[in-house]
Scaffold this motif. Structure first.
Motif, PDB file in Angstrom:
ATOM      1  N   UNK A 125       0.836  -1.197   0.000  1.00 47.67           N
ATOM      2  CA  UNK A 125       0.000   0.000   0.000  1.00 47.67           C
ATOM      3  C   UNK A 125       0.860   1.231   0.000  1.00 47.67           C
ATOM      4  N   UNK A 126       0.227   2.354  -0.295  1.00 47.88           N
ATOM      5  CA  UNK A 126       0.899   3.609   0.023  1.00 47.88           C
ATOM      6  C   UNK A 126      -0.037   4.446   0.903  1.00 47.88           C
ATOM      7  N   UNK A 127       0.575   5.202   1.771  1.00 46.06           N
ATOM      8  CA  UNK A 127      -0.169   5.994   2.740  1.00 46.06           C
ATOM      9  C   UNK A 127       0.008   7.470   2.449  1.00 46.06           C
ATOM     10  N   UNK A 128      -1.112   8.185   2.457  1.00 38.50           N
ATOM     11  CA  UNK A 128      -1.028   9.651   2.447  1.00 38.50           C
ATOM     12  C   UNK A 128      -1.218  10.066   3.900  1.00 38.50           C
ATOM     13  N   UNK A 129      -0.149  10.520   4.534  1.00 36.65           N
ATOM     14  CA  UNK A 129      -0.220  10.921   5.943  1.00 36.65           C
ATOM     15  C   UNK A 129      -0.518  12.410   5.970  1.00 36.65           C
ATOM     16  N   UNK A 130      -1.681  12.753   6.528  1.00 34.31           N
ATOM     17  CA  UNK A 130      -2.134  14.143   6.484  1.00 34.31           C
ATOM     18  C   UNK A 130      -2.046  14.781   7.864  1.00 34.31           C
ATOM     19  N   UNK A 131      -2.206  16.105   7.929  1.00 37.75           N
ATOM     20  CA  UNK A 131      -2.005  16.787   9.218  1.00 37.75           C
ATOM     21  C   UNK A 131      -3.296  16.900  10.048  1.00 37.75           C
ATOM     22  N   UNK A 132      -4.389  16.264   9.595  1.00 37.70           N
ATOM     23  CA  UNK A 132      -5.597  16.167  10.436  1.00 37.70           C
ATOM     24  C   UNK A 132      -5.742  14.722  10.877  1.00 37.70           C
ATOM     25  N   UNK A 133      -6.344  14.535  12.042  1.00 36.74           N
ATOM     26  CA  UNK A 133      -6.568  13.181  12.533  1.00 36.74           C
ATOM     27  C   UNK A 133      -7.960  13.070  13.115  1.00 36.74           C
ATOM     28  N   UNK A 134      -8.203  11.988  13.863  1.00 34.94           N
ATOM     29  CA  UNK A 134      -9.547  11.849  14.431  1.00 34.94           C
ATOM     30  C   UNK A 134      -9.823  12.909  15.491  1.00 34.94           C
ATOM     31  N   UNK A 135      -8.784  13.601  15.912  1.00 37.60           N
ATOM     32  CA  UNK A 135      -8.989  14.731  16.815  1.00 37.60           C
ATOM     33  C   UNK A 135      -9.744  15.862  16.102  1.00 37.60           C
ATOM     34  N   UNK A 136      -9.650  15.923  14.782  1.00 33.62           N
ATOM     35  CA  UNK A 136     -10.380  16.952  14.013  1.00 33.62           C
ATOM     36  C   UNK A 136     -11.672  16.404  13.417  1.00 33.62           C
ATOM     37  N   UNK A 137     -11.716  15.119  13.081  1.00 34.10           N
ATOM     38  CA  UNK A 137     -12.941  14.509  12.525  1.00 34.10           C
ATOM     39  C   UNK A 137     -12.967  13.054  12.976  1.00 34.10           C
ATOM     40  N   UNK A 138     -13.842  12.789  13.948  1.00 35.68           N
ATOM     41  CA  UNK A 138     -13.805  11.456  14.578  1.00 35.68           C
ATOM     42  C   UNK A 138     -14.785  10.470  13.950  1.00 35.68           C
ATOM     43  N   UNK A 139     -15.652  10.948  13.053  1.00 34.94           N
ATOM     44  CA  UNK A 139     -16.725  10.076  12.550  1.00 34.94           C
ATOM     45  C   UNK A 139     -16.220   8.752  11.953  1.00 34.94           C
ATOM     46  N   UNK A 140     -15.170   8.744  11.129  1.00 36.84           N
ATOM     47  CA  UNK A 140     -14.720   7.444  10.606  1.00 36.84           C
ATOM     48  C   UNK A 140     -14.272   6.506  11.736  1.00 36.84           C
ATOM     49  N   UNK A 141     -13.530   7.015  12.710  1.00 35.79           N
ATOM     50  CA  UNK A 141     -13.043   6.161  13.799  1.00 35.79           C
ATOM     51  C   UNK A 141     -14.174   5.762  14.740  1.00 35.79           C
ATOM     52  N   UNK A 142     -15.149   6.627  14.927  1.00 34.58           N
ATOM     53  CA  UNK A 142     -16.214   6.392  15.912  1.00 34.58           C
ATOM     54  C   UNK A 142     -17.286   5.449  15.390  1.00 34.58           C
ATOM     55  N   UNK A 143     -17.741   5.665  14.169  1.00 41.08           N
ATOM     56  CA  UNK A 143     -18.732   4.731  13.628  1.00 41.08           C
ATOM     57  C   UNK A 143     -18.538   4.418  12.154  1.00 41.08           C
ATOM     58  N   UNK A 144     -17.297   4.216  11.798  1.00 38.35           N
ATOM     59  CA  UNK A 144     -16.952   3.743  10.457  1.00 38.35           C
ATOM     60  C   UNK A 144     -17.635   4.559   9.371  1.00 38.35           C
ATOM     61  N   UNK A 145     -17.736   5.848   9.609  1.00 35.21           N
ATOM     62  CA  UNK A 145     -18.440   6.709   8.666  1.00 35.21           C
ATOM     63  C   UNK A 145     -17.619   6.888   7.390  1.00 35.21           C
ATOM     64  N   UNK A 146     -18.337   7.033   6.290  1.00 37.43           N
ATOM     65  CA  UNK A 146     -17.718   7.236   4.984  1.00 37.43           C
ATOM     66  C   UNK A 146     -17.709   8.720   4.643  1.00 37.43           C
ATOM     67  N   UNK A 147     -16.561   9.230   4.205  1.00 41.37           N
ATOM     68  CA  UNK A 147     -16.483  10.599   3.683  1.00 41.37           C
ATOM     69  C   UNK A 147     -15.782  10.586   2.331  1.00 41.37           C
ATOM     70  N   UNK A 166      -6.859   3.360  14.768  1.00 41.70           N
ATOM     71  CA  UNK A 166      -8.128   3.757  14.139  1.00 41.70           C
ATOM     72  C   UNK A 166      -8.038   5.157  13.528  1.00 41.70           C
ATOM     73  N   UNK A 167      -6.870   5.775  13.603  1.00 43.04           N
ATOM     74  CA  UNK A 167      -6.764   7.132  13.072  1.00 43.04           C
ATOM     75  C   UNK A 167      -6.508   7.122  11.568  1.00 43.04           C
ATOM     76  N   UNK A 168      -7.534   6.698  10.829  1.00 41.31           N
ATOM     77  CA  UNK A 168      -7.463   6.847   9.368  1.00 41.31           C
ATOM     78  C   UNK A 168      -8.812   7.366   8.892  1.00 41.31           C
ATOM     79  N   UNK A 169      -8.792   8.089   7.786  1.00 45.44           N
ATOM     80  CA  UNK A 169     -10.047   8.632   7.256  1.00 45.44           C
ATOM     81  C   UNK A 169     -10.715   7.639   6.314  1.00 45.44           C
ATOM     82  N   UNK A 170      -9.905   6.923   5.518  1.00 41.42           N
ATOM     83  CA  UNK A 170     -10.444   5.854   4.683  1.00 41.42           C
ATOM     84  C   UNK A 170      -9.289   5.112   4.054  1.00 41.42           C
ATOM     85  N   UNK A 171      -9.495   3.819   3.790  1.00 37.67           N
ATOM     86  CA  UNK A 171      -8.458   3.016   3.137  1.00 37.67           C
ATOM     87  C   UNK A 171      -8.762   2.892   1.656  1.00 37.67           C
TER      88      UNK A 171
END
Ligand SMILES: *Cc1c(COP(=O)(O)O)cnc(C)c1O
Length: 384
Positions: A288-310, A334-339
């Motif tokens: 895989x390759x990872x895009x590591x961004x400067x926001x995390x679940x501290x800024x948007x927790x929905x994906x980590x909290x209930x597997x939300x799709x954005x 769990x700190x990923x926005x989407x795989x």
């Protein structure tokens, strides 16, 4: 959103960006469709409590729905009239109840017998009387994530119909509260309108029961829960309020002079907000390759909290598309926005937009890892 790239490049990431034109278009639609039937809309402040957002919503003449004393105070600060503020929540403190009573709000949505007794006691102490609606548990299952369904008997929310005789007995002894309505809220991110039809049918049965007890209700409050299209935010930026209100107009039997109220949160503010974040590193793994961004679940927790799709877009790049796991910097797996997100070829300093983040985004941020509180910018203001 690409039109704003020059502005975005001057702002420190991560930040929330609110498209106020879209918010206007959404509010125009809500108002137009609700007005067709004389329905009353309360905006659910918990979805997004930023003052510029609240002030715009107020301009359209809506009320608010609050779940804390501070949300009641924030609504007043934004200029909402006390008589248009509903106050819900299973665990209101004495202090919060006093805030509601002192400000003569529209109604408390009450969730238990002990709560009724406490509200009565505090109202008596303040020498006031106050309106309550009973939050009833309709036992209607909504087709949504199990963590955000709320209308079932085993949920912590609401009063079950089988306890209602007892509730009415207690109510008769409480002289500082007046029963004015009944309230329902079956869950959130509901996209199958049939769930709301089922709610209407259940409310009709419950209304019959109240009528048999000779109780007149001034209003019915059907709560919120209308979902948004997280998969296609650009194509479906304004939810289908016409069909939503029509379901209630067609299936809910209101009594003469009875008002119907709604508490919409996500459907009003969800699509107008995006989280903008910068790519810090692109890291190649074995497969895989990872895009590591400067926001995390501290800024948007929905994906980590209930597997939300954005939906996620690299708005800086025009390179051929590749796949990336978009991940944050926080020390939790769990700190990923989407795989496996397909993005235009991504490199350091590109700006990534995470869309449909206007509801339950900024309000749920935290300072875990001593993160800096995230800023908000608005498309109708000078942003520096
Ligand atoms: C959260 C909540 C709402 C708003 O729900 P949405 O799904 O955002 O529309 C409305 N009423 C109550 C009581 C709530 O708890």
């Amino acid at each position: 959103m690409k039109n704003y790239l020059d502005t975005f490049n001057t702002l420190k990431t991560p930040f929330y960006w609110y498209d106020m034109d879209l918010l206007d278009r959404t509010l125009i639609s809500v108002k137009q469709e609700a007005d067709k039937y004389g329905f009353h809309v309360h905006y659910a402040v918990k979805a997004n409590a930023n003052l510029p957002i609240l002030e715009k919503i107020r301009e359209y003449g809506f009320g608010t729905d609050c779940v804390s004393g501070n949300e009641v105070l924030r609504s007043l600060e934004a200029g909402f009239k006390p008589k248009e503020i509903a106050f819900a929540g299973v665990g209101k403190t004495d202090e919060e109840i006093a805030i509601g009573i002192e400000n003569d709000i529209f109604s408390f949505n009450v969730e238990s017998i002990p709560e009724l007794e406490v509200i009565n006691e505090i109202a008596a102490k303040l020498g006031k009387s106050t309106n309550v609606s009973l939050r009833l548990n309709p036992n209607v299952a909504a087709n949504t994530h199990e963590y955000i369904t709320t209308g079932l008997n085993e949920n912590k929310f609401g009063i079950n119909m089988m306890d209602m005789e007892e509730v009415l007995k207690v109510l008769k002894t409480l002289s500082h509260i007046k029963l004015t309505g009944i309230h329902f809220h079956i869950g959130s991110q509901i996209t199958d309108l049939n769930d709301f039809k089922k709610l209407c049918e259940r409310i009709n049965q419950i209304q019959d029961w109240f009528e048999e007890q000779d109780i007149k209700l001034e209003h019915i409050n059907a709560g919120g829960g209308l979902g948004i299209d997280y998969q296609n935010p650009d194509e479906n930026s304004v939810p289908d309020f016409a069909s939503y209100f029509k379901i209630f107009a067609e299936h809910l039997k209101l009594r003469p002079n009875q008002q119907l109220h709604f508490e919409l949160g996500r459907s009003i503010v969800g699509q107008c907000g995006s989280l903008l974040t910068k790519v810090l590193y692109v890291k190649k793994g074995v497969q895989k390759q990872f895009a590591i961004v400067d926001a995390g679940f501290t800024e948007l927790i929905r994906p980590a909290l209930y597997q939300a799709y954005h939906e996620i877009e690299n708005i800086s790049s025009t390179l051929p598309e590749e796949k990336y796991d978009v991940v944050g910097p926080i020390c939790e797996s769990t700190d990923f926005f989407r795989k496996d997100v397909t993005l235009a070829g991504t490199k350091r300093n590109d700006i990534i937009a995470i869309k449909s983040a206007g509801a339950y985004g900024q309000v749920m941020t935290s300072q875990y890892n001593l993160r800096t509180p995230v800023k908000a910018y608005y498309s109708d203001k000078q942003n520096k």
